[in-house]
Write a protein that holds these residues in place. Sequence first.
Motif, short mmCIF file in Angstrom:
data_model
loop_
_atom_site.label_atom_id
_atom_site.label_comp_id
_atom_site.label_asym_id
_atom_site.label_seq_id
_atom_site.Cartn_x
_atom_site.Cartn_y
_atom_site.Cartn_z
N LEU A 125 0.81 -1.22 0.00
CA LEU A 125 0.00 0.00 0.00
C LEU A 125 0.85 1.27 0.00
O LEU A 125 0.33 2.36 -0.21
CB LEU A 125 -0.95 0.00 1.20
N GLY A 126 2.16 1.15 0.26
CA GLY A 126 3.05 2.30 0.13
C GLY A 126 3.39 3.03 1.41
O GLY A 126 4.11 4.03 1.37
N PHE A 127 2.89 2.57 2.56
CA PHE A 127 3.26 3.17 3.84
C PHE A 127 4.66 2.72 4.20
O PHE A 127 4.95 1.53 4.23
CB PHE A 127 2.26 2.73 4.91
N LEU A 128 5.57 3.67 4.47
CA LEU A 128 6.98 3.34 4.73
C LEU A 128 7.36 3.39 6.20
O LEU A 128 8.45 2.96 6.56
CB LEU A 128 7.88 4.28 3.93
N GLY A 129 6.49 3.92 7.05
CA GLY A 129 6.79 4.00 8.48
C GLY A 129 6.40 5.34 9.05
O GLY A 129 5.96 6.24 8.33
N GLY A 130 6.59 5.47 10.36
CA GLY A 130 6.23 6.73 10.98
C GLY A 130 6.65 6.78 12.44
O GLY A 130 7.20 5.82 12.99
N HIS A 131 6.40 7.93 13.04
CA HIS A 131 6.73 8.20 14.44
C HIS A 131 5.55 8.93 15.06
O HIS A 131 4.95 9.80 14.42
CB HIS A 131 7.97 9.08 14.55
N SER A 132 5.23 8.61 16.32
CA SER A 132 4.09 9.24 17.00
C SER A 132 4.54 9.99 18.24
O SER A 132 5.49 9.59 18.91
CB SER A 132 3.09 8.16 17.44
N TRP A 133 3.80 11.05 18.54
CA TRP A 133 3.97 11.80 19.78
C TRP A 133 2.59 12.05 20.35
O TRP A 133 1.62 12.28 19.62
CB TRP A 133 4.67 13.13 19.52
N PHE A 134 2.52 12.00 21.69
CA PHE A 134 1.23 12.10 22.36
C PHE A 134 1.21 13.26 23.33
O PHE A 134 2.20 13.56 23.99
CB PHE A 134 0.91 10.79 23.09
N GLY A 135 0.08 13.89 23.42
CA GLY A 135 -0.18 15.01 24.32
C GLY A 135 -1.60 15.45 24.07
O GLY A 135 -2.39 14.71 23.47
N ARG A 136 -1.94 16.65 24.47
CA ARG A 136 -3.30 17.13 24.20
C ARG A 136 -3.57 17.14 22.70
O ARG A 136 -4.66 16.84 22.25
CB ARG A 136 -3.50 18.52 24.78
N THR A 137 -2.55 17.50 21.92
CA THR A 137 -2.61 17.36 20.47
C THR A 137 -1.63 16.26 20.10
O THR A 137 -0.45 16.33 20.45
CB THR A 137 -2.22 18.68 19.76
N THR A 138 -2.11 15.22 19.44
CA THR A 138 -1.27 14.10 19.05
C THR A 138 -0.78 14.31 17.62
O THR A 138 -1.36 15.08 16.86
CB THR A 138 -2.03 12.76 19.12
N ILE A 139 0.28 13.60 17.28
CA ILE A 139 0.80 13.67 15.92
C ILE A 139 1.39 12.32 15.53
O ILE A 139 2.08 11.68 16.31
CB ILE A 139 1.85 14.79 15.75
N LEU A 140 1.08 11.91 14.33
CA LEU A 140 1.75 10.79 13.68
C LEU A 140 2.40 11.38 12.43
O LEU A 140 1.71 11.93 11.57
CB LEU A 140 0.78 9.68 13.27
N MET A 141 3.71 11.34 12.39
CA MET A 141 4.45 11.76 11.21
C MET A 141 4.74 10.49 10.42
O MET A 141 5.40 9.58 10.93
CB MET A 141 5.75 12.46 11.61
#
Length: 167
Positions: free
Chosen positions: A62-78
């Motif tokens: 499907l082309g997903f190569l990986g990522g990194h996550s950070w958690f807090g009141r606003t979350t992010i997955l790069m």
Amino acid sequence: MKRRGGFEMVFDGRWTGRLPAEGGAVFLIGMRFNRLWRVDKWLPVASAMPRMLAHLGKHPELGFLGGHSWFGRTTILMSYWRSADDLINFASAKEAPHLEAWKAYNRAVGADGTVGVWHETYLVKPGQAEVVYANMPSFGLGAAFTHEKITKDSNSSRKRLVTSGPA
């Protein structure tokens, strides 16, 4: 390279990432807890991403190569994708978990303000992005594409931007 304290492999010195000639996509996505006490609203949203990542992990085509996550009141997955087309195809595929999660969010939360979601998509091409990692595990664009030691030919941002295409 050294293993330190049982954690991820750390690459000593300075490293960079080399993008393939066709480039790729960087996708940032996350959510924001606007009303922390409304667990009934944000828990289903928060639990959707692990299902999507598990699905993507089982389907590298499907082309997903990986990522990194950070958690807090606003979350992010790069996350890193082979192409924007791969990302868009995943997001709209009826057999993938994203489309149903997005519909569920709109039904349960809609515009009530209890939990926010966001995303940003960036297309990256050789010569338009450069990265440096010093004493880090394989990370970011370097982990998603090609992780390589910085040499005299790549020891400045200017040189990496000019030489970030195929070797």
